[in-house]
Design a protein around this motif. Structure first.
Motif, PDB file in Angstrom:
ATOM      1  N   LYS A 142       0.725  -1.118  -0.052  1.00  7.85           N
ATOM      2  CA  LYS A 142      -0.047  -0.006  -0.047  1.00  7.85           C
ATOM      3  C   LYS A 142       0.740   1.218  -0.006  1.00  7.85           C
ATOM      4  O   LYS A 142       0.496   2.047  -0.715  1.00  7.85           O
ATOM      5  CB  LYS A 142      -0.935  -0.090   1.220  1.00  7.85           C
ATOM      6  N   SER A 143       1.833   1.227   0.871  1.00  5.10           N
ATOM      7  CA  SER A 143       2.760   2.496   0.811  1.00  5.10           C
ATOM      8  C   SER A 143       3.522   2.594  -0.407  1.00  5.10           C
ATOM      9  O   SER A 143       3.670   3.938  -0.811  1.00  5.10           O
ATOM     10  CB  SER A 143       3.965   2.091   1.998  1.00  5.10           C
TER      11      SER A 143
ATOM     12  N   GLN B 296       1.220   4.145  -2.715  1.00  6.33           N
ATOM     13  CA  GLN B 296       0.898   5.681  -2.534  1.00  6.33           C
ATOM     14  C   GLN B 296       1.908   6.555  -3.284  1.00  6.33           C
ATOM     15  O   GLN B 296       1.873   7.347  -3.910  1.00  6.33           O
ATOM     16  CB  GLN B 296       0.920   5.736  -1.104  1.00  6.33           C
ATOM     17  N   ARG B 297       3.225   5.913  -2.701  1.00  2.00           N
ATOM     18  CA  ARG B 297       4.543   6.716  -3.291  1.00  2.00           C
ATOM     19  C   ARG B 297       4.600   6.881  -4.826  1.00  2.00           C
ATOM     20  O   ARG B 297       4.934   7.781  -5.407  1.00  2.00           O
ATOM     21  CB  ARG B 297       5.722   6.229  -2.774  1.00  2.00           C
TER      22      ARG B 297
ATOM     23  N   LYS C 199       2.341   9.104  -6.678  1.00  3.79           N
ATOM     24  CA  LYS C 199       2.694  10.481  -6.505  1.00  3.79           C
ATOM     25  C   LYS C 199       3.636  10.768  -7.307  1.00  3.79           C
ATOM     26  O   LYS C 199       3.636  11.608  -8.288  1.00  3.79           O
ATOM     27  CB  LYS C 199       2.899  10.769  -5.085  1.00  3.79           C
TER      28      LYS C 199
ATOM     29  N   ARG D  92      -0.327  17.119  -1.284  1.00  2.62           N
ATOM     30  CA  ARG D  92      -1.301  16.279  -0.669  1.00  2.62           C
ATOM     31  C   ARG D  92      -2.704  16.830  -1.383  1.00  2.62           C
ATOM     32  O   ARG D  92      -2.574  18.348  -1.869  1.00  2.62           O
ATOM     33  CB  ARG D  92      -1.368  16.633   0.707  1.00  2.62           C
TER      34      ARG D  92
ATOM     35  N   THR E 126      -9.022   5.867   1.698  1.00  2.00           N
ATOM     36  CA  THR E 126      -7.598   6.304   1.657  1.00  2.00           C
ATOM     37  C   THR E 126      -6.823   5.187   0.600  1.00  2.00           C
ATOM     38  O   THR E 126      -6.044   5.728  -0.142  1.00  2.00           O
ATOM     39  CB  THR E 126      -6.867   6.499   2.960  1.00  2.00           C
ATOM     40  N   THR E 127      -7.121   3.817   1.085  1.00  3.34           N
ATOM     41  CA  THR E 127      -6.245   2.909   0.320  1.00  3.34           C
ATOM     42  C   THR E 127      -6.674   2.980  -0.918  1.00  3.34           C
ATOM     43  O   THR E 127      -5.998   2.746  -1.874  1.00  3.34           O
ATOM     44  CB  THR E 127      -6.438   1.556   0.972  1.00  3.34           C
TER      45      THR E 127
ATOM     46  N   ASN F  79      -5.310   5.984  -3.001  1.00  5.66           N
ATOM     47  CA  ASN F  79      -3.979   5.977  -3.023  1.00  5.66           C
ATOM     48  C   ASN F  79      -3.596   4.611  -4.288  1.00  5.66           C
ATOM     49  O   ASN F  79      -2.763   5.014  -5.123  1.00  5.66           O
ATOM     50  CB  ASN F  79      -3.162   5.613  -1.987  1.00  5.66           C
ATOM     51  N   THR F  80      -4.351   3.713  -4.414  1.00  7.14           N
ATOM     52  CA  THR F  80      -4.118   2.558  -5.333  1.00  7.14           C
ATOM     53  C   THR F  80      -4.539   2.982  -6.666  1.00  7.14           C
ATOM     54  O   THR F  80      -4.136   2.813  -7.568  1.00  7.14           O
ATOM     55  CB  THR F  80      -4.771   1.420  -4.743  1.00  7.14           C
TER      56      THR F  80
ATOM     57  N   ARG G  57     -11.314   7.471  -8.584  1.00  6.17           N
ATOM     58  CA  ARG G  57     -11.164   7.700  -7.137  1.00  6.17           C
ATOM     59  C   ARG G  57     -12.525   7.946  -6.373  1.00  6.17           C
ATOM     60  O   ARG G  57     -13.616   8.452  -7.109  1.00  6.17           O
ATOM     61  CB  ARG G  57     -10.475   8.767  -6.643  1.00  6.17           C
TER      62      ARG G  57
END
Length: 434
Positions: free
Chosen positions: A149-150, A153-154, A157, A189, A283-284, A287-288, A322
């Motif tokens: 997941k992290s 997210q990164r 971005k 953000r 959130t998950t 981000n995905t 989203r």
């Protein structure tokens, strides 16, 4: 890291030998003036790094205690799933347990089996050790998921910025300045608004990119392509580099597709509106979905740079929409904003991960028809071709509390501590306040 673009601009200004013209300095100064070192507060309430993943140090230390093992000096914090997995595989044989086999009824040894294996401990102690490893394996699965997941997210971005080696980054000052600033802009953000999010490619990024083009012979286009995979950059790569990058983005699409499908089946999303409901992990998902759209855009750019757009005649998967907060949706409604045409296209097409995996069929003609029905230009909107972008004016980074802009960073910190705008029970700023 998640440094503010203004602070990165200040670093760029300080770079020795980075000779900027008067007009370029004036453009850069718009951001430098708002750097923390040049403000009254010299403070930001925004975290300057991405949220980390809690490792398995607590669980591993408990296992070391129960199994009476020697704790290594200077041991790792067990943040890396591979290290935790290695520990499990090293300890499991001590009680003749097979990693991954955790059923209490079928996978534990009975008294005779323990005696035959030479395990001279009580049933209660054996069960405690079995349970310890079972819980550690459960933590490992959580750790793997959280790292994924992290990563999504990164990557959603700043693309593959983390894959740029220090050696590549240092080869050209102009490339380094653009990569650093543009990455910081991409890492900004999302803001609670109905006016659209701030685009990362602003006038400062454009100025820095033009400097790369002016020094095209020395610019490191491979490094730039990791964060800014636009066609004009990709065309400057070698065929081998283009192929490697296409492979990287395709692999990422495959990983994200699997994760999106899992999230989709686990949650009861309202596909027609994509408005968040209670129980949705917005959130998950967002981000995905961001990682999917970033990878999809880059994949499309590479197809066109390689002259392989004919692939879209066979397979053309769509974007992932989203989720939108209910209060933002209500805000749009009160302002009389029409429904997002992209949402209409999303509802007309098969789910993108189904198309990517071959479970559903969708090609360029299908997407064009859906865009036409929604009143969208299929090419300019990025559904079947690289999405063009303009240059936006520089806008200072706002202090945000759960997406809400706050003028004062210290006030933002206090509001965040008291759970304002979080959707949770607010802790009154003053005792006795209702």
């Amino acid at each position: 890291m998640r440094k503010r673009p203004e602070d990165v601009a200040a670093l760029i200004k300080d770079v020795p030998g980075n000779q900027l013209s008067a007009s370029e300095t004036a453009i850069l100064q718009k951001a430098v003036a708002a750097a923390l070192r040049n403000t009254v507060w010299q403070y930001t309430a925004m975290l300057e790094k991405f949220a980390g993943v809690t490792g398995a140090e607590k669980q591993v230390n408990k296992a070391i205690e129960l199994f009476k093992l020697q704790k290594e000096t200077g041991s790792t914090a067990y943040d890396d799933p591979a290290v935790v997995q290695e520990f499990i595989h090293a300890v499991s044989p001590l009680i003749h347990k097979n990693p991954g086999f955790n059923n209490y009824k079928t996978d534990r040894l009975n008294r005779e089996e323990r005696a035959a294996a030479g395990i001279d401990i009580s049933r209660r102690q054996y069960n405690k050790l079995f349970r310890c490893l079972r819980l550690l394996e459960k933590k490992l699965n959580i750790l793997i998921r959280e790292h994924q997941k992290s990563f999504f997210q990164r990557t959603g971005k700043h693309a593959f910025a983390e894959d740029i080696s220090l050696e590549d980054f240092k080869t050209d000052i102009h490339s380094a300045c653009f990569i650093a600033y543009y990455t910081a802009r991409c890492n900004m953000r999302s803001e609670f608004t109905v006016n659209g999010q701030t685009r990362p490619y602003d006038e400062i990024a454009d100025m820095l990119f033009k400097r790369c083009k002016e020094h095209a012979q020395s610019a490191n286009w491979w490094a730039i392509a990791q964060v800014y995979p636009q066609v004009e950059v990709l065309e400057k790569l070698t065929g081998d580099q283009q192929g490697r990058l296409l492979g990287k983005w395709t692999s990422l699409l495959q990983q994200v597709a699997v994760f999106l499908e899992t999230l989709w089946t686990q949650h009861d999303f309202n596909r027609a509106t994509m408005v968040v409901k209670i129980g949705n992990d917005s959130t998950t998902w967002n981000n995905t979905a961001g990682a999917w759209n970033k990878a999809r855009d880059s994949w499309l750019n590479l197809l066109y740079a390689l002259g392989m757009e004919f692939v879209l005649e066979e397979m053309c998967f769509g974007k992932a929409m989203r989720l939108i907060a209910a209060d933002v949706a209500a805000w749009h409604y009160l302002q009389g904003t029409k429904a997002d045409p992209n949402l209409l296209v999303w509802n007309r097409l098969p789910l993108p991960w189904d198309v990517f995996s071959g479970k559903a069929a969708c090609n360029r003609a299908t997407v064009q028809a859906a865009c036409k029905a929604a009143g969208l230009d299929a090419e300019k909107s990025g559904w079947i071709a690289p999405r063009p972008h303009g240059v936006v004016p520089f806008k200072p980074t706002p202090e945000l509390v759960h997406g809400v802009a706050i003028s004062n960073p210290y006030l933002a910190k206090i509001l965040k501590q008291h759970k304002y705008f979080s959707g949770k029970n607010i802790q009154p700023l003053f005792p006795g306040q209702n």
